[in-house]
Design a protein around this motif. Sequence first.
Motif, PDB file in Angstrom:
ATOM      1  N   LYS A 197       0.845  -1.192   0.000  1.00  0.00           N
ATOM      2  CA  LYS A 197       0.000   0.000   0.000  1.00  0.00           C
ATOM      3  C   LYS A 197       0.884   1.247   0.000  1.00  0.00           C
ATOM      4  N   PRO A 198       0.274   2.443  -0.152  1.00  0.00           N
ATOM      5  CA  PRO A 198       1.088   3.659  -0.317  1.00  0.00           C
ATOM      6  C   PRO A 198       1.891   4.044   0.924  1.00  0.00           C
ATOM      7  N   PHE A 199       3.055   4.622   0.665  1.00  0.00           N
ATOM      8  CA  PHE A 199       3.832   5.328   1.681  1.00  0.00           C
ATOM      9  C   PHE A 199       3.815   6.787   1.271  1.00  0.00           C
ATOM     10  N   ILE A 232      -7.968  15.355  -2.916  1.00  0.00           N
ATOM     11  CA  ILE A 232      -7.772  14.260  -1.971  1.00  0.00           C
ATOM     12  C   ILE A 232      -6.567  14.582  -1.097  1.00  0.00           C
ATOM     13  N   GLY A 233      -6.748  14.517   0.220  1.00  0.00           N
ATOM     14  CA  GLY A 233      -5.672  14.840   1.140  1.00  0.00           C
ATOM     15  C   GLY A 233      -4.700  13.691   1.331  1.00  0.00           C
ATOM     16  N   LYS A 234      -3.619  13.989   2.041  1.00  0.00           N
ATOM     17  CA  LYS A 234      -2.569  12.996   2.246  1.00  0.00           C
ATOM     18  C   LYS A 234      -3.058  11.803   3.064  1.00  0.00           C
ATOM     19  N   PHE A 235      -3.965  12.022   4.002  1.00  0.00           N
ATOM     20  CA  PHE A 235      -4.500  10.905   4.772  1.00  0.00           C
ATOM     21  C   PHE A 235      -5.220   9.916   3.857  1.00  0.00           C
ATOM     22  N   GLU A 236      -6.043  10.437   2.951  1.00  0.00           N
ATOM     23  CA  GLU A 236      -6.757   9.552   2.020  1.00  0.00           C
ATOM     24  C   GLU A 236      -5.784   8.863   1.063  1.00  0.00           C
ATOM     25  N   GLU A 237      -4.773   9.594   0.612  1.00  0.00           N
ATOM     26  CA  GLU A 237      -3.771   8.985  -0.279  1.00  0.00           C
ATOM     27  C   GLU A 237      -3.099   7.791   0.398  1.00  0.00           C
ATOM     28  N   GLY A 240      -4.835   2.638   3.980  1.00  0.00           N
ATOM     29  CA  GLY A 240      -4.374   1.265   3.833  1.00  0.00           C
ATOM     30  C   GLY A 240      -2.875   1.123   4.003  1.00  0.00           C
ATOM     31  N   GLY A 241      -2.160   2.259   3.925  1.00  0.00           N
ATOM     32  CA  GLY A 241      -0.701   2.228   4.009  1.00  0.00           C
ATOM     33  C   GLY A 241      -0.171   3.026   5.183  1.00  0.00           C
ATOM     34  N   THR A 242       0.876   3.792   4.917  1.00  0.00           N
ATOM     35  CA  THR A 242       1.579   4.519   5.976  1.00  0.00           C
ATOM     36  C   THR A 242       1.672   5.996   5.617  1.00  0.00           C
ATOM     37  N   LEU A 243       1.367   6.852   6.600  1.00  0.00           N
ATOM     38  CA  LEU A 243       1.542   8.291   6.437  1.00  0.00           C
ATOM     39  C   LEU A 243       2.706   8.728   7.310  1.00  0.00           C
ATOM     40  N   PHE A 244       3.685   9.368   6.685  1.00  0.00           N
ATOM     41  CA  PHE A 244       4.867   9.851   7.403  1.00  0.00           C
ATOM     42  C   PHE A 244       4.795  11.365   7.512  1.00  0.00           C
ATOM     43  N   LEU A 245       4.624  11.865   8.731  1.00  0.00           N
ATOM     44  CA  LEU A 245       4.569  13.302   8.977  1.00  0.00           C
ATOM     45  C   LEU A 245       5.915  13.748   9.527  1.00  0.00           C
ATOM     46  N   ASP A 246       6.711  14.357   8.658  1.00  0.00           N
ATOM     47  CA  ASP A 246       8.035  14.817   9.058  1.00  0.00           C
ATOM     48  C   ASP A 246       7.935  16.193   9.701  1.00  0.00           C
ATOM     49  N   GLU A 247       8.794  16.448  10.680  1.00  0.00           N
ATOM     50  CA  GLU A 247       8.830  17.710  11.419  1.00  0.00           C
ATOM     51  C   GLU A 247       7.469  18.045  12.026  1.00  0.00           C
TER      52      GLU A 247
END
Length: 448
Positions: A197-199, A232-237, A240-247
Motif C-alpha cells: 500500500k502507499p507510503f 484528496i488529502g494525504k490521509f486519504e492517499e 491502507g498504508g503509511t503516512l509519514f509526517l516529518d517535522e
Amino acid sequence: MEKPFTIFIVEDDPWYGQLLHYHLSLNEEDTVMLWNNGQECLNNMHLQPDVVTIDFSLPDISGDKLLARLRQRWPEIPVIIISAQSKITTAIELLKAGATEYLVKDDNTKDLLWNTIQKLRETSSLRERVKSLEEQLQSKYEFSKILKGHSAAIEGMFGLMEKAAQTPINVSITGETGTGKELVAKAIHMKSGRHKKPFVAVNMAAIPAELLESELFGHEKGAFTSAVARKIGKFEEANGGTLFLDEIGDLHPAIQAKLLRVLQERELQRVGGNGHIRLDVRLITATHKNLAAEVKNGNFREDLYYRVIGLPLALPPLRDRGNDVLFLAKHFVDEFCHEYHKAPLALHPAAQEKLQAYPYPGNVRELKTVVELATVLSNGLEIQPDDIVFAPAGHEAGFLDSEKTLREYTRVIVRHYLDKYQDSVPVVAQKLDVGKSTIYKMIQDGEV
C-alpha cells in the motif's frame, strides 16, 4: 534452475487426451502431463502445475466437483474446463465457481486451448516478474542497508525497527537533521504488512499553515475561493498504508487539534465536506525537536503527544557513532568512484583522522557531501587531507541543508578560499589541490 511451465491435462478419452498432449507439447519449453481421472490429478498436485485443464465428464469425479477441490486447495492455479456440453448456463455456473475458461469440444478446441494457455503463460511470467521486483524492493529496504554501520548505537536500532515493522503501532522518530529519519520510516513501511500500500511523506515545516489543513485532509470543490475541484488529502492517499509526517514538532496549534480528532475517530471530513471518510492509516512521525519539552513549553498538545509517540526511535548523531564515520566514508567513496567512473580510491590515514575529528552538524548527509567533493578533487590513488573540505566557518547552519548541486557547493567553497587568501589563485589552487586554470576559468565565467 527456472521451473518449466507445467500443464496438467485431465482427460478420460485416451485418443482426445493424446491429441491435446501432442498439440501442447509442440512448445518444447513446457512440461505437459496427462492424467486419466480426477484422483490422479489430485495425487500429483505436489508437482505444482501452472495450469490444469479438466474434462467436465470424468469417470470418478465430476468436473464441477474437481474444480471446487482445486479452487479450495490451490486457488492460485488457473483451471480450464473442456466439455462436450454447449449449454450457456453450465458455462456460466463453472465460470462463477472459479474456472478460468470454458471451452466446448470441437475442431477448434486444441487451438483455442493453445491460445488460452499462451495468455496464461504471459500472465504467470508477469506475476513472477512482479514478485521478483517486490522481493528486490524489499531487499533494498533491509535495515542494515538503510542504516549502514556497526556501532552499538546503530545495532540497537535494528531490533526496535523490527518490532515497529511487525506491529501496527504508531512510531515517532527523533534525530538531528541528516540522520535519515525518512529513510527509516520508509524501511519500516516496506518491512510491514502494509508494504503493498502507499507510503506518503509530508514535510509539515514546508507547507504554509493556511494550506496545511487542505493538504492533510483534502477539500471539496468550492470549499474556498481557489478550490476549483475536489482535492484528496494525504490521509486519504495513504489509506491502507503509511503516512509519514516529518517535522511534526512544527505543526500549527490549530491543526494539532484537527489531527488529534482524526487519529481518535479514525475518520475525517474534507474541508467544506459533510461526509465522513473511514481511515486505516499507520502513522509514523519525525522531528528534530524534543516533543516532551515542546509539550512542557505549551507548543505541542499533550493529548496529541501521547497519540503519536507510540514506539519512539531516537536516531543517534554521527558524532556518537565512533568508527561508523570511516565505515560510511569508505562506502561513499566506492559509490562515487563508480558513479563518476574513477579508479578506486583509498583514504589516506591522515584523511581518516581528519574525517573522524569533525563533529558533523549535518550528520550522514553532510559526510556524504564532503566525501563526494573529496572524490572529485582527489588526484592519484588516495584521498588526501586537503581533499576533505568541510563547511566554511560561519556557514555551518545552512551550508549543507540548502541541498545545492555539487557544482554550486564547489562555487561556494572556491569563493570562500578566494576571500580567505585575498583572491590569490595560485594559493587557492594549491590549497584545494586543483589546477590554477580551473580557478581562472571559474572567475572568467563569473561562477565565483
